[in-house]
Design a protein around this motif. Structure first.
Motif, PDB file in Angstrom:
ATOM      1  N   VAL A   1       5.108   4.939  -3.015  1.00  0.00           N
ATOM      2  CA  VAL A   1       6.551   5.052  -3.254  1.00  0.00           C
ATOM      3  C   VAL A   1       6.788   6.246  -4.177  1.00  0.00           C
ATOM      4  O   VAL A   1       6.158   6.339  -5.229  1.00  0.00           O
ATOM      5  CB  VAL A   1       7.089   3.761  -3.922  1.00  0.00           C
ATOM      6  CG1 VAL A   1       8.600   3.840  -4.099  1.00  0.00           C
ATOM      7  CG2 VAL A   1       6.697   2.529  -3.124  1.00  0.00           C
TER       8      VAL A   1
ATOM      9  N   ASP B   1       8.070   8.081  -7.069  1.00  0.00           N
ATOM     10  CA  ASP B   1       8.560   7.495  -8.327  1.00  0.00           C
ATOM     11  C   ASP B   1       9.844   8.121  -8.808  1.00  0.00           C
ATOM     12  O   ASP B   1      10.455   7.650  -9.746  1.00  0.00           O
ATOM     13  CB  ASP B   1       7.500   7.666  -9.425  1.00  0.00           C
ATOM     14  CG  ASP B   1       6.315   6.770  -9.166  1.00  0.00           C
ATOM     15  OD1 ASP B   1       6.536   5.591  -8.845  1.00  0.00           O
ATOM     16  OD2 ASP B   1       5.178   7.256  -9.284  1.00  0.00           O
TER      17      ASP B   1
ATOM     18  N   LYS C   1      -1.547  -1.837 -14.484  1.00  0.00           N
ATOM     19  CA  LYS C   1      -0.512  -2.068 -13.455  1.00  0.00           C
ATOM     20  C   LYS C   1      -0.513  -3.518 -12.979  1.00  0.00           C
ATOM     21  O   LYS C   1       0.533  -4.100 -12.728  1.00  0.00           O
ATOM     22  CB  LYS C   1      -0.733  -1.136 -12.256  1.00  0.00           C
ATOM     23  CG  LYS C   1      -0.366   0.297 -12.540  1.00  0.00           C
ATOM     24  CD  LYS C   1      -0.700   1.231 -11.384  1.00  0.00           C
ATOM     25  CE  LYS C   1      -0.525   2.675 -11.845  1.00  0.00           C
ATOM     26  NZ  LYS C   1      -0.992   3.652 -10.863  1.00  0.00           N
TER      27      LYS C   1
ATOM     28  N   PHE D   1      -1.665  -1.677  -4.819  1.00  0.00           N
ATOM     29  CA  PHE D   1      -2.678  -0.636  -4.641  1.00  0.00           C
ATOM     30  C   PHE D   1      -2.442   0.395  -5.734  1.00  0.00           C
ATOM     31  O   PHE D   1      -1.310   0.861  -5.888  1.00  0.00           O
ATOM     32  CB  PHE D   1      -2.536   0.033  -3.267  1.00  0.00           C
ATOM     33  CG  PHE D   1      -3.497  -0.507  -2.265  1.00  0.00           C
ATOM     34  CD1 PHE D   1      -3.310  -1.772  -1.719  1.00  0.00           C
ATOM     35  CD2 PHE D   1      -4.606   0.231  -1.877  1.00  0.00           C
ATOM     36  CE1 PHE D   1      -4.216  -2.292  -0.812  1.00  0.00           C
ATOM     37  CE2 PHE D   1      -5.519  -0.275  -0.969  1.00  0.00           C
ATOM     38  CZ  PHE D   1      -5.329  -1.529  -0.427  1.00  0.00           C
ATOM     39  N   ALA D   2      -3.474   0.716  -6.480  1.00  0.00           N
ATOM     40  CA  ALA D   2      -3.280   1.709  -7.535  1.00  0.00           C
ATOM     41  C   ALA D   2      -3.938   3.014  -7.118  1.00  0.00           C
ATOM     42  O   ALA D   2      -5.128   3.046  -6.824  1.00  0.00           O
ATOM     43  CB  ALA D   2      -3.879   1.204  -8.840  1.00  0.00           C
TER      44      ALA D   2
ATOM     45  N   THR E   1      12.975   6.004  -9.330  1.00  0.00           N
ATOM     46  CA  THR E   1      13.351   5.102  -8.227  1.00  0.00           C
ATOM     47  C   THR E   1      13.027   3.672  -8.680  1.00  0.00           C
ATOM     48  O   THR E   1      12.280   3.487  -9.648  1.00  0.00           O
ATOM     49  CB  THR E   1      12.539   5.437  -6.964  1.00  0.00           C
ATOM     50  OG1 THR E   1      11.152   5.386  -7.304  1.00  0.00           O
ATOM     51  CG2 THR E   1      12.898   6.798  -6.404  1.00  0.00           C
ATOM     52  N   PRO E   2      13.536   2.661  -7.995  1.00  0.00           N
ATOM     53  CA  PRO E   2      13.194   1.294  -8.401  1.00  0.00           C
ATOM     54  C   PRO E   2      11.713   1.004  -8.169  1.00  0.00           C
ATOM     55  O   PRO E   2      11.131   1.524  -7.219  1.00  0.00           O
ATOM     56  CB  PRO E   2      14.057   0.420  -7.475  1.00  0.00           C
ATOM     57  CG  PRO E   2      14.453   1.289  -6.348  1.00  0.00           C
ATOM     58  CD  PRO E   2      14.462   2.691  -6.856  1.00  0.00           C
ATOM     59  N   ASP E   3      11.119   0.207  -9.037  1.00  0.00           N
ATOM     60  CA  ASP E   3       9.748  -0.247  -8.822  1.00  0.00           C
ATOM     61  C   ASP E   3       9.813  -1.505  -7.956  1.00  0.00           C
ATOM     62  O   ASP E   3      10.282  -2.556  -8.402  1.00  0.00           O
ATOM     63  CB  ASP E   3       9.060  -0.516 -10.167  1.00  0.00           C
ATOM     64  CG  ASP E   3       7.556  -0.745  -9.981  1.00  0.00           C
ATOM     65  OD1 ASP E   3       7.177  -1.628  -9.186  1.00  0.00           O
ATOM     66  OD2 ASP E   3       6.770  -0.029 -10.615  1.00  0.00           O
ATOM     67  N   ILE E   4       9.369  -1.366  -6.729  1.00  0.00           N
ATOM     68  CA  ILE E   4       9.522  -2.449  -5.747  1.00  0.00           C
ATOM     69  C   ILE E   4       8.705  -3.678  -6.152  1.00  0.00           C
ATOM     70  O   ILE E   4       9.205  -4.802  -6.163  1.00  0.00           O
ATOM     71  CB  ILE E   4       9.137  -1.950  -4.331  1.00  0.00           C
ATOM     72  CG1 ILE E   4      10.067  -0.788  -3.948  1.00  0.00           C
ATOM     73  CG2 ILE E   4       9.185  -3.078  -3.304  1.00  0.00           C
ATOM     74  CD1 ILE E   4       9.698  -0.065  -2.663  1.00  0.00           C
TER      75      ILE E   4
ATOM     76  N   THR F   1       0.835  -1.217   0.000  1.00  0.00           N
ATOM     77  CA  THR F   1       0.000   0.000   0.000  1.00  0.00           C
ATOM     78  C   THR F   1       0.860   1.254   0.000  1.00  0.00           C
ATOM     79  O   THR F   1       0.342   2.351  -0.122  1.00  0.00           O
ATOM     80  CB  THR F   1      -0.948   0.067   1.222  1.00  0.00           C
ATOM     81  OG1 THR F   1      -0.180   0.344   2.385  1.00  0.00           O
ATOM     82  CG2 THR F   1      -1.709  -1.217   1.420  1.00  0.00           C
ATOM     83  N   ALA F   2       2.159   1.113   0.190  1.00  0.00           N
ATOM     84  CA  ALA F   2       3.017   2.297   0.285  1.00  0.00           C
ATOM     85  C   ALA F   2       2.928   3.148  -0.979  1.00  0.00           C
ATOM     86  O   ALA F   2       2.802   2.628  -2.087  1.00  0.00           O
ATOM     87  CB  ALA F   2       4.471   1.881   0.513  1.00  0.00           C
TER      88      ALA F   2
HETATM   89  N1  CTP Z   1       4.990   0.784  -6.396  1.00  0.00           N
HETATM   90  C1  CTP Z   1       6.210   0.155  -6.202  1.00  0.00           C
HETATM   91  N2  CTP Z   1       7.365   0.822  -6.523  1.00  0.00           N
HETATM   92  C2  CTP Z   1       7.324   2.065  -7.047  1.00  0.00           C
HETATM   93  C3  CTP Z   1       6.073   2.691  -7.274  1.00  0.00           C
HETATM   94  C4  CTP Z   1       4.926   2.025  -6.934  1.00  0.00           C
HETATM   95  O1  CTP Z   1       6.240  -0.977  -5.737  1.00  0.00           O
HETATM   96  N3  CTP Z   1       8.459   2.690  -7.352  1.00  0.00           N
HETATM   97  C5  CTP Z   1       3.754   0.046  -6.040  1.00  0.00           C
HETATM   98  C6  CTP Z   1       2.831   0.770  -5.078  1.00  0.00           C
HETATM   99  O2  CTP Z   1       3.137   0.468  -3.727  1.00  0.00           O
HETATM  100  C7  CTP Z   1       1.470   0.242  -5.479  1.00  0.00           C
HETATM  101  C8  CTP Z   1       1.600  -0.022  -6.968  1.00  0.00           C
HETATM  102  O3  CTP Z   1       3.004  -0.119  -7.228  1.00  0.00           O
HETATM  103  O4  CTP Z   1       1.161  -0.967  -4.847  1.00  0.00           O
HETATM  104  C9  CTP Z   1       0.998   1.044  -7.835  1.00  0.00           C
HETATM  105  O5  CTP Z   1       1.522   2.294  -7.436  1.00  0.00           O
HETATM  106  P1  CTP Z   1       1.059   3.646  -8.116  1.00  0.00           P
HETATM  107  O6  CTP Z   1       1.732   4.792  -7.428  1.00  0.00           O
HETATM  108  O7  CTP Z   1      -0.443   3.668  -8.252  1.00  0.00           O
HETATM  109  O8  CTP Z   1       1.604   3.476  -9.600  1.00  0.00           O
HETATM  110  P2  CTP Z   1       2.995   3.661 -10.276  1.00  0.00           P
HETATM  111  O9  CTP Z   1       3.554   2.309 -10.580  1.00  0.00           O
HETATM  112  O10 CTP Z   1       3.849   4.564  -9.458  1.00  0.00           O
HETATM  113  O11 CTP Z   1       2.610   4.335 -11.664  1.00  0.00           O
HETATM  114  P3  CTP Z   1       2.054   5.826 -11.983  1.00  0.00           P
HETATM  115  O12 CTP Z   1       2.786   6.757 -11.047  1.00  0.00           O
HETATM  116  O13 CTP Z   1       2.435   6.025 -13.409  1.00  0.00           O
HETATM  117  O14 CTP Z   1       0.571   5.822 -11.767  1.00  0.00           O
END
Ligand code: CTP
Length: 213
Positions: free
Chosen positions: A92, A94, A152, A138-139, A119-122, A89-90
Motif C-alpha cells: 500500500v 503510504d 509492525k 507482510f513486512a 494514506t489510511p493504514d488498512i 500482501t499488498a
Molecule cells: N499496510 C496497510 N496499510 C498501509 C500500509 C501497509 O495495511 N497504509 C500493510 C501491508 O499490506 C503489510 C503491512 O501493513 O501487510 C506492513 O506493510 P509495510 O509496507 O511493510 O509497512 P508500513 O506499515 O507501510 O511501514 P513502513 O513503511 O514504515 O515500513
C-alpha cells in the motif's frame, strides 16, 4: 464443514497526482496471487483484492480491483466482517499527494513542490474492528528485518507477520522468489527460507491452516 473464508490483498496501490501520473511502488502482486492460489487449493473460499499487478487473477478466486489505498480499504472493509482470515500482501502506498488535479498538468507547470499526506493504514483500521478474524501482515524491509517486522506485528495488532527482506538480490518485489520468516504473536519465529513464491505460498497456507483452524 463450512469453508474457511479468506480475504487476500495483492499488488501495489496507486495515488494519482493528476489523471496520468501517480506515486506507487514496485510490487507486482506475485506473492499475493500465489497465496490466493494456495488458499484456493486448500479448499478455502478465496477473495483477492488487487491493486496494480502483473499477473492474471487466478481461476476459482473472486477478484476485486482497487486503485488507491482508500479503494483497497473500502473493498476489504466491506468484506471483513464475513472473513475468517485476512492476508495483507499488498504494498500500500503510504503517501498520496495532498492535492489531486482533475486535468493533466502541463509539463511547463510541473516545476512545483508536491505536498504529501499519509494514506489510511488498512491493517490498523481493520484490526481495531477485529472479532474472531485472523490477521496476517507482510513486512517489506531493507534492514533490521525481524525487529521492524515484530514492531509492525504489535502496532497493527496482528496474529502473524511474514517478514521479507526486499533488498536481497532476486527476492521480494517483482521476483519469482522470496525469503520469508513468519513471526507469530507471542514471538515464535518460523523460518520458511528461500523458494519460489508458489512454493512459499503453499507452505505458508498449510502452516496457517494448521495453526489457526
Ligand atoms: N499496510 C496497510 N496499510 C498501509 C500500509 C501497509 O495495511 N497504509 C500493510 C501491508 O499490506 C503489510 C503491512 O501493513 O501487510 C506492513 O506493510 P509495510 O509496507 O511493510 O509497512 P508500513 O506499515 O507501510 O511501514 P513502513 O513503511 O514504515 O515500513
Amino acid at each position: 464443514m463450512e469453508k474457511i473464508k479468506c480475504l487476500i490483498t495483492a499488488g501495489a496501490t496507486r495515488e494519482f497526482f493528476d489523471p496520468v501520473r501517480f506515486i506507487s511502488n514496485p510490487s507486482t502482486g506475485k506473492m499475493g496471487i500465489s497465496i490466493a492460489k494456495a488458499c484456493r487449493d486448500l479448499g478455502w473460499q478465496t477473495t483477492l483484492v488487487l491493486g496494480a499487478v502483473q499477473a492474471p487473477a487466478p481461476e476459482g478466486v473472486e477478484a476485486v480491483w482497487a486503485v488507491s489505498a482508500d479503494d483497497m480499504l473500502r473493498e476489504t472493509s466491506k468484506r471483513f466482517d464475513d472473513t475468517d482470515i485476512l492476508i495483507m500482501t499488498a504494498a500500500v502506498s503510504d503517501m498520496r499527494p495532498k492535492k489531486k488535479f482533475s486535468h493533466k498538468v502541463k509539463k511547463e507547470d510541473l516545476n512545483m513542490a508536491v505536498e504529501f499526506e499519509p494514506t489510511p493504514d488498512i491493517l490498523k483500521t481493520l484490526s481495531a474492528r477485529k472479532k474472531s478474524q485472523i490477521l496476517i501482515g507482510f513486512a517489506a524491509e531493507t534492514n533490521d528485518v525481524i525487529s521492524y517486522a515484530k514492531k509492525k506485528l504489535g502496532q497493527k495488532n496482528l496474529d502473524a507477520i511474514a517478514a521479507n527482506n526486499v533488498s536481497k538480490p532476486d527476492a521480494g518485489f517483482a521476483s519469482d522468489f522470496n525469503e520469508i520468516s513468519l513471526i507469530f504473536k507471542g514471538g515464535e519465529i518460523l523460518n520458511l527460507g528461500r523458494g519460489t513464491k508458489d512454493e512459499l505460498a503453499k507452505n505458508l497456507a498449510k502452516i496457517l491452516q494448521k495453526r489457526f483452524f
